[in-house]
Design a protein around this motif. Structure first.
Motif, short mmCIF file in Angstrom:
data_model
loop_
_atom_site.label_atom_id
_atom_site.label_comp_id
_atom_site.label_asym_id
_atom_site.label_seq_id
_atom_site.Cartn_x
_atom_site.Cartn_y
_atom_site.Cartn_z
N SER A 93 -3.17 -0.99 3.24
CA SER A 93 -3.93 -1.80 4.18
C SER A 93 -3.08 -1.89 5.45
O SER A 93 -2.42 -0.90 5.78
CB SER A 93 -4.24 -3.18 3.59
OG SER A 93 -5.21 -3.86 4.35
N HIS A 94 -3.02 -3.02 6.09
CA HIS A 94 -2.27 -3.11 7.36
C HIS A 94 -1.31 -4.28 7.34
O HIS A 94 -1.48 -5.23 6.56
CB HIS A 94 -3.24 -3.26 8.54
CG HIS A 94 -4.12 -4.48 8.45
ND1 HIS A 94 -3.80 -5.66 9.08
CD2 HIS A 94 -5.27 -4.72 7.78
CE1 HIS A 94 -4.74 -6.56 8.83
NE2 HIS A 94 -5.64 -6.03 8.03
N MET A 95 -0.30 -4.23 8.20
CA MET A 95 0.73 -5.27 8.24
C MET A 95 0.66 -6.11 9.51
O MET A 95 1.38 -7.10 9.64
CB MET A 95 2.12 -4.64 8.12
CG MET A 95 2.31 -3.89 6.82
SD MET A 95 3.89 -3.03 6.68
CE MET A 95 5.03 -4.39 6.42
N PHE A 104 -2.11 -13.47 4.62
CA PHE A 104 -2.64 -12.58 3.58
C PHE A 104 -3.48 -11.43 4.08
O PHE A 104 -3.54 -10.37 3.44
CB PHE A 104 -3.44 -13.42 2.57
CG PHE A 104 -2.65 -14.58 2.03
CD1 PHE A 104 -1.69 -14.37 1.05
CD2 PHE A 104 -2.82 -15.86 2.54
CE1 PHE A 104 -0.93 -15.42 0.56
CE2 PHE A 104 -2.06 -16.92 2.06
CZ PHE A 104 -1.11 -16.70 1.07
N ASP A 105 -4.17 -11.62 5.20
CA ASP A 105 -5.04 -10.57 5.74
C ASP A 105 -4.21 -9.32 6.01
O ASP A 105 -3.31 -9.35 6.84
CB ASP A 105 -5.70 -11.10 7.03
CG ASP A 105 -6.53 -10.05 7.74
OD1 ASP A 105 -6.70 -8.93 7.22
OD2 ASP A 105 -7.03 -10.36 8.85
N GLY A 106 -4.53 -8.25 5.32
CA GLY A 106 -3.85 -6.98 5.54
C GLY A 106 -2.61 -6.83 4.69
O GLY A 106 -2.54 -5.98 3.80
N ALA A 203 -7.01 -3.10 -1.40
CA ALA A 203 -7.15 -4.50 -1.82
C ALA A 203 -7.05 -5.40 -0.59
O ALA A 203 -6.23 -5.15 0.30
CB ALA A 203 -6.07 -4.87 -2.84
N HIS A 204 -7.86 -6.45 -0.54
CA HIS A 204 -7.90 -7.31 0.64
C HIS A 204 -8.46 -8.67 0.25
O HIS A 204 -9.24 -8.76 -0.70
CB HIS A 204 -8.82 -6.67 1.71
CG HIS A 204 -8.49 -7.06 3.11
ND1 HIS A 204 -8.83 -8.27 3.65
CD2 HIS A 204 -7.84 -6.39 4.10
CE1 HIS A 204 -8.40 -8.34 4.90
NE2 HIS A 204 -7.79 -7.21 5.21
N ILE A 205 -8.05 -9.72 0.95
CA ILE A 205 -8.72 -11.01 0.76
C ILE A 205 -10.14 -10.90 1.31
O ILE A 205 -10.40 -10.13 2.24
CB ILE A 205 -7.96 -12.17 1.44
CG1 ILE A 205 -7.85 -11.96 2.95
CG2 ILE A 205 -6.57 -12.34 0.81
CD1 ILE A 205 -7.36 -13.19 3.71
ZN LIG Z 1 -7.39 -7.06 7.37
#
Ligand SMILES: [Zn+2]
Length: 422
Positions: A93-95, A104-106, A203-205
């Motif tokens: 995902s992304h940082m 938590f996003d990313g 995986a992601h919130i």
């Molecule tokens: Zn995101």
């Protein structure tokens, strides 16, 4: 790193280790004094971004993963498979975060991917295919718009050069920020931009309230709704608020009000599926006693149905032109991503893994866009959602329970295992 011996990949996932790593990441770019304890501002291609990546690389080294970086700055961690020539299974995902983002996003998807690799390592499991974890460059678009530049460049959706002249709020060009970034990572082995993985699962919130309201542990994501972003600029003429008769004015603000009212009618949706947002308004000269000569506003328009997205999005300019009385109209489309459906192979694997682990689950589409959207044309793709409290995201109050995050990572681990042994 001392863990009880585990016999399966999912059982070796450590809720505590993953949470500690997420909190360590949240400290890098933590917003001082964020009242609800969780604000993070870690923009892409900044020193903070690089600091976070170095910490990630350190953890990857503990399990012998190899680290590479491509010309878009996407960072890759690879755990070798028994058949190194087989197409790898990809997760990640992304940082980067929004300027007033959460913990938590990313970053969850990156740390979950690393945790899955760590679990396989500790469980002594070798997969047939290699597994790679990617941290995509600039997903959020908070510093350089639009977002998802790293995944778009990797997938060939847009050439990397197309983003070169985009500037951040300080006037720094994307190409210059990327060059500075790559120079700071010159010790990391380069890799070519783009390849064809066996599959991708992110995986992601959830960033919405549906799982929490439904009491579900896992969201089996069916696809991502499409997005179109526009900027509308209305140009009138400035005048004295006290002396200029209304009939003699070319008032950009009054025309903006007419335009937005007409757009609300265009975007009316009794089913409440369509998303239409005017989120940013800039008025000039922006003084209380002058008629505005310029008003510009953004449109964020989303819908899961391609036909609706195209028809109503294409109608925006005509509707604005018909609604305004005096102002000159310029409508610019700044972002366009069609809706995507995820691949049955990955969607099915997520669903079966959640079931096998005894986790409650439901299918749902993603309201937000993700890097996964741009991977869809390249290989079978899917996503795993975990609940987040009250659906709050892009906000310091963003929160998921350690146990909810670990459940998502167990599902991810099982999915990666299955796909990597195909
Ligand atoms: Zn995101």
């Amino acid at each position: 790193m001392s863990q009880p011996a585990a016999t399966t990949g999912a059982a070796a996932v450590s809720e505590a280790r993953q949470w500690e790593r997420l909190m360590a990441m949240a400290a890098i770019g933590a917003i001082p004094g964020a009242i609800r304890g969780g604000g993070v501002n870690r923009a892409c291609l900044t020193r903070l971004d690089r600091d976070a990546r170095r910490v990630l690389i350190g953890w990857a080294g503990e399990i012998g993963a190899t680290v590479t970086v491509d010309s878009a700055g996407n960072l890759w961690l690879r755990r070798e498979g028994a058949d190194p020539g087989a197409a790898p299974v990809l997760t990640g995902s992304h940082m980067d975060t929004q300027p007033n983002g959460g913990r938590f996003d990313g970053i969850y998807g990156v740390i979950a991917g690393l945790e899955a690799l760590t679990a396989l390592h500790l469980a002594g499991i070798t997969t047939r295919r290699p597994i790679e974890v990617v941290a995509w460059t600039n997903e959020e678009g908070g510093r350089f718009a639009p977002g998802c530049m790293g995944s778009m460049a990797w997938s060939g959706c847009k050439p990397l050069a197309a983003f070169a002249e985009v500037t951040d709020p300080d006037g720094i060009r994307f190409a210059d920020a990327l060059a500075e970034h790559l120079a700071a990572e010159v010790d990391i082995s380069p890799r070519p931009l783009g390849h064809v993985p066996h599959a991708y699962v992110e995986a992601h919130i959830e960033q919405g309230p549906i799982l929490e309201n439904g009491g579900k542990d896992i969201g089996v994501v069916s696809g991502i709704q499409g997005s179109r972003w526009f900027t509308v600029t209305l140009t009138g003429e400035t005048a004295h608020a006290g002396t200029t008769p209304l009939a003699a004015r070319r008032d950009a603000v009054q025309d903006m009000v007419r335009a937005i009212a007409a757009l609300n009618a265009l975007m009316h949706d009794p089913d409440d599926v369509l998303r239409f947002t005017v989120g940013r308004i800039v008025v000039e000269p922006n003084t209380s006693n002058s008629v505005a000569d310029k008003a510009s506003f953004t449109i964020d328009f989303r819908h899961p149905d391609k036909a609706v997205l195209l028809a109503r999005g294409d109608a925006i300019e005509d509707v604005v032109r018909a609604a305004v009385r005096d102002a000159g109209v310029v409508v610019t489309e700044t972002f366009h991503a069609l809706p995507v459906e995820f691949h049955p192979m990955v969607v099915g694997a997520v669903e079966e893994a959640a079931g096998a682990l005894g986790l409650s689950h439901m299918r749902l589409p993603s309201g937000a866009f993700h890097d996964a959207q741009f991977v869809v044309p390249v290989c079978p793709t899917g996503m795993i959602f975990v609940p987040c409290r009250k659906g709050i995201s892009h906000n310091p109050a963003e929160y998921s329970e350690p146990g909810q995050l670990a459940a998502g990572t167990r599902v991810l681990t099982e999915v990666l295992l299955r796909l990597a042994n195909e």
